[in-house]
Design a protein around this motif. Structure first.
Motif, PDB file in Angstrom:
ATOM      1  N   ARG A 119       0.845  -1.261  -0.094  1.00  0.00           N
ATOM      2  CA  ARG A 119      -0.168  -0.003   0.034  1.00  0.00           C
ATOM      3  C   ARG A 119       1.038   1.096   0.088  1.00  0.00           C
ATOM      4  O   ARG A 119       1.819   1.342   0.810  1.00  0.00           O
ATOM      5  N   ASP A 120       0.713   1.968  -1.057  1.00  0.00           N
ATOM      6  CA  ASP A 120       1.574   3.357  -1.026  1.00  0.00           C
ATOM      7  C   ASP A 120       1.179   4.405  -0.104  1.00  0.00           C
ATOM      8  O   ASP A 120       0.195   4.365   0.708  1.00  0.00           O
ATOM      9  N   ASP A 121       2.030   5.328  -0.190  1.00  0.00           N
ATOM     10  CA  ASP A 121       1.747   6.677   0.906  1.00  0.00           C
ATOM     11  C   ASP A 121       0.271   7.075   0.607  1.00  0.00           C
ATOM     12  O   ASP A 121      -0.175   7.863   1.717  1.00  0.00           O
ATOM     13  N   GLU A 122      -0.400   7.080  -0.369  1.00  0.00           N
ATOM     14  CA  GLU A 122      -1.652   7.619  -0.841  1.00  0.00           C
ATOM     15  C   GLU A 122      -2.806   6.501  -0.318  1.00  0.00           C
ATOM     16  O   GLU A 122      -3.857   7.000  -0.508  1.00  0.00           O
TER      17      GLU A 122
END
Length: 200
Positions: A9-12
């Motif tokens: 899961r990315d930072d967004e």
């Protein structure tokens, strides 16, 4: 067939998948954002005709190393949520053509769809029970159970699948989070009259 599925899961907050499996003389890599078909690439395996190519074990090891370095990790099925496609039949013995087609084709088709979207897979079915009141049908119920990595995205995917398969309005989608005490909640149905009587 050996298959490795990893996620990050990315930072967004966007969930991405990266997976690999063997297909005959090739290793296939499939990457993308969960809920989309993503991109596919393939690498030939080592053989007498291709002695300079890596073996299956070498390619799997390289995949694991690269995925981990990029923040990807496997998700245990116990940590996944669940999505269920519920279909209300027109006949008790699946003699209706639409019922027969659903029983013969839907599970495999849904499993394939979820796999290519990086969402999960179809884990089997359950047959029995009575459709909700006001559903317009009184025969039996078929539930297709799917462990998924994101229940909200899965609910949208199952809704799209049901529409494309012309199951509406005789169907519903429910989801359950991975928490041990979580209950199934109705996520979508074209029959709003069943909202208060839906059960799973």
């Amino acid at each position: 067939m050996t298959m490795i599925k990893t996620y990050r899961r990315d930072d967004e907050g966007v969930l991405w998948y990266r997976e690999i499996w063997r297909d005959a003389a090739f290793m296939v890599t499939h990457t993308g954002k969960v809920g989309t078909k993503g991109k596919v690439s393939s690498e030939r395996l080592h053989s007498s005709d291709w002695p300079n190519k890596a073996t299956e074990d070498q390619q799997l090891a390289a995949f694991r190393e690269g995925a981990a370095a990029d923040g990807y990790a496997e998700i245990d099925e116990d940590d996944m949520g669940w999505a269920v496609l519920q279909y209300w039949t027109a006949s008790p013995d699946f003699s209706d053509p639409a019922d027969a087609r659903f029983l013969d084709e839907a599970e495999i088709a849904l499993d394939t769809r979820l796999g290519w979207l990086g969402l999960g897979h179809c884990d089997g079915n359950d047959i029995g029970g009575t459709p909700p009141e006001a559903s317009g049908r009184e025969e039996t119920v078929v539930n297709l159970f799917c462990p998924v990595v994101d229940t909200a995205i899965a609910a949208r995917a199952l809704r799209r699948f049901a529409t494309e398969q012309e199951l509406a309005p005789h169907c519903a989608v429910a989801t359950r989070e991975s928490a041990p005490d979580a209950d199934y909640e109705l996520a979508w149905t074209p029959k709003r009259s069943v909202l208060k009587t839906f059960t799973l």
